[in-house]
Design an enzyme around this catalytic site. Structure first.
Site, short mmCIF file in Angstrom:
data_model
loop_
_atom_site.label_atom_id
_atom_site.label_comp_id
_atom_site.label_asym_id
_atom_site.label_seq_id
_atom_site.Cartn_x
_atom_site.Cartn_y
_atom_site.Cartn_z
N GLU A 143 -7.54 2.49 1.88
CA GLU A 143 -7.17 2.18 0.50
C GLU A 143 -8.12 1.13 -0.07
OE1 GLU A 143 -5.86 -0.83 -0.61
OE2 GLU A 143 -5.72 -1.86 1.32
N PHE A 144 -8.33 1.22 -1.39
CA PHE A 144 -9.18 0.25 -2.09
C PHE A 144 -8.45 -0.26 -3.33
CE2 PHE A 144 -12.02 3.21 0.13
CZ PHE A 144 -12.78 2.33 0.88
N VAL A 204 0.83 -1.21 0.00
CA VAL A 204 0.00 0.00 0.00
C VAL A 204 0.86 1.26 0.00
CG1 VAL A 204 -1.72 1.34 1.31
CG2 VAL A 204 -1.95 -1.14 1.09
N THR A 215 -5.50 -0.57 6.79
CA THR A 215 -6.83 -1.08 7.11
C THR A 215 -6.89 -1.34 8.62
OG1 THR A 215 -7.03 -2.09 4.94
CG2 THR A 215 -8.50 -2.90 6.66
N CYS A 223 -6.35 -9.13 1.91
CA CYS A 223 -7.46 -8.31 2.41
C CYS A 223 -8.67 -9.11 2.87
CB CYS A 223 -7.88 -7.30 1.34
SG CYS A 223 -6.64 -6.05 0.97
N ARG A 261 -6.71 -2.97 -5.76
CA ARG A 261 -6.69 -4.38 -6.14
C ARG A 261 -5.29 -4.76 -6.58
NH1 ARG A 261 -10.47 -4.40 -11.04
NH2 ARG A 261 -9.36 -2.42 -11.29
N GLU A 262 -4.75 -5.80 -6.00
CA GLU A 262 -3.44 -6.26 -6.43
C GLU A 262 -3.52 -6.66 -7.90
OE1 GLU A 262 -1.08 -8.76 -3.87
OE2 GLU A 262 -2.45 -8.40 -2.21
#
Length: 433
Positions: free
Chosen positions: A151-152, A11, A122, A263, A154-155
């Site tokens: 944070e949102f 992140v 998170t 996550c 996506r890997e």
């Protein structure tokens, strides 16, 4: 703006690189000396498409720097982001806040002038209050505001997610703090990305609630897939049919071997623990967690059943080990439970993953790893597609048939049309079809 990112993991590094690309001056801080040295030399400690070029560009421009010296970095910063890990605490499943609290204490001692402390990690509801308490206790004279900015990312698609987000959530009630956060994300206004402001606790819960809902969609369609197999329906057709309903949407309705990663498993469990602490049971999320755990083990049994219930001494080829494509992340990957179930039943595992082998070695033993997918399946009694890497979507199927000891394909991601596979003489098993 001068911004500081505490934590140079997934992140922190992605966020820091993207913010520097917006034109901000960003310093990424980490206690791991080796990691910082690697970054300073232009190396990338994680795999994320496009990140190496973005970091190199930031370093070359002088807007992105890396250091282990937190005090020097924080001094004079307008915003300091806490982006350290919050893993599940061993024994009880709560999010482990030791790194967040330690970062808050160190930041407090280094503050000069008004600074916004941004919780990017998170974290459970109420963490902002605790961070504020720690800073005030450590440095009573500090002038600061604490906001939540979950944070949102996506890997595998993190850069696009940061630069073109569905939303940016900012939680807080300090006018000066909110004003600075608007400036941080002002470059996104051109793309009309919605910046949503709310209370700090609402922002903290938004992250957990969002991931829990997506995990629920995955668990739901996986159970529908099982029903489809029993009644003779096709889950892909069912998913398409319900996904066209705008109230439902088509995303995350892709059946497979269960969710994994950094996550969903951690955040659903942390949400349950928070709910328990406040005597507010989350029965749906509880069922999702249980169903997903069972799902991974069931996929191992599915492969065993395909091979007439006996895999002792048999060679099984596994294609894809990471929890999803375009990442090297093995955290809670479905492949772990699948491989262990097959090994417990006596199978010999040969595996290939485009980038995840190094991380897989840390969690899976007694596996023969191959650099080439065709080497992995040579002489195997079945090939199992576990992760839907693009490299597996167009395999040379006649060659696959010629290399396998038994012509069996188990496609746990439904990436192949049945007729194409069966046309070359392979026996095809999918999920929910």
């Amino acid at each position: 703006m001068k911004l500081v990112m505490i934590g140079s993991g997934y992140v922190g590094l992605v966020s820091g690189a993207c913010l520097s690309d917006f034109g901000h001056d960003v310093i990424c801080v980490d206690k791991d000396t080796t990691k910082i040295e690697t970054l300073c030399d232009g190396g990338i400690p994680i795999y994320e498409p496009g990140l190496d070029d973005l970091v190199q560009s930031g370093i070359k421009s002088g807007r992105l720097r890396f250091t282990t010296d937190l005090r020097e970095a924080v001094a004079g910063a307008e915003a300091v982001f806490i982006a350290v890990g919050t893993p599940s605490r061993r024994g009880d499943g709560h999010a482990d806040m030791v790194f967040v609290h330690a970062a808050a204490k160190e930041i407090a001692a280094a503050l000069t002038g008004f600074t916004v402390i941004v919780n990017k990690s998170t974290v459970p509801v109420g963490t902002g209050d605790e961070v504020e308490r720690i800073i005030r206790q450590t440095n009573p004279e500090a002038d600061f505001a604490v906001v939540s900015n979950p944070e949102f990312l996506r890997e595998g698609a993190a850069i696009n997610d940061f630069k073109r987000p569905d939303r940016v959530v900012i939680g807080g009630d300090d006018a000066r703090g909110l004003a600075i956060m608007r400036q941080v994300y002002r470059p996104l206004a051109i793309g009309r990305s919605p910046v949503v402001e709310m209370s700090r606790r609402s922002a903290e819960l938004t992250k957990y609630a969002g991931n829990a809902f997506l995990a629920t969609k995955i668990a739901f369609i996986n159970e529908i897939a099982d029903l489809c197999e029993k009644v003779g329906a096709d889950v892909l057709q069912v998913a398409h049919g319900i996904g066209l309903d705008q109230r439902i949407g088509s995303k995350f309705l892709h059946p497979g071997p269960g969710y994994g990663g950094s996550c969903f498993p951690k955040d659903t469990l942390a949400l349950l623990k928070t709910a328990d602490d406040h005597d507010t049971p989350q029965r749906i999320v509880e069922a999702v967690v249980t169903a997903n755990d069972r799902r991974k083990r069931a996929m191992g049994r599915k492969v065993i059943d395909v091979l007439d219930g006996d895999v002792r001494g048999r060679r099984i080829a596994i294609l894809g080990l990471t929890f999803k494509p375009n990442t090297d992340d093995m955290r809670d990957a479905p492949s772990i439970a699948i491989v262990r179930a097959l090994q417990d039943a006596g199978a010999q595992i040969h595996a290939h993953d485009p980038v995840g082998v190094e991380q897989a070695r840390k969690v899976l033993s007694d596996v023969v790893y191959h650099d080439d997918p065709y080497d992995a399946l040579t002489g195997a009694d079945a090939v199992v597609i576990v992760t839907e890497w693009d490299a597996f979507r167009a395999l040379d199927l006649p060659r696959v048939k010629g290399l396998l000891a038994r012509p069996v394909v188990v496609d746990l991601r439904n990436i192949y049309p049945r007729d194409i596979v069966e046309a070359v003489g392979l026996t095809y098993y999918a999920v929910g079809r």
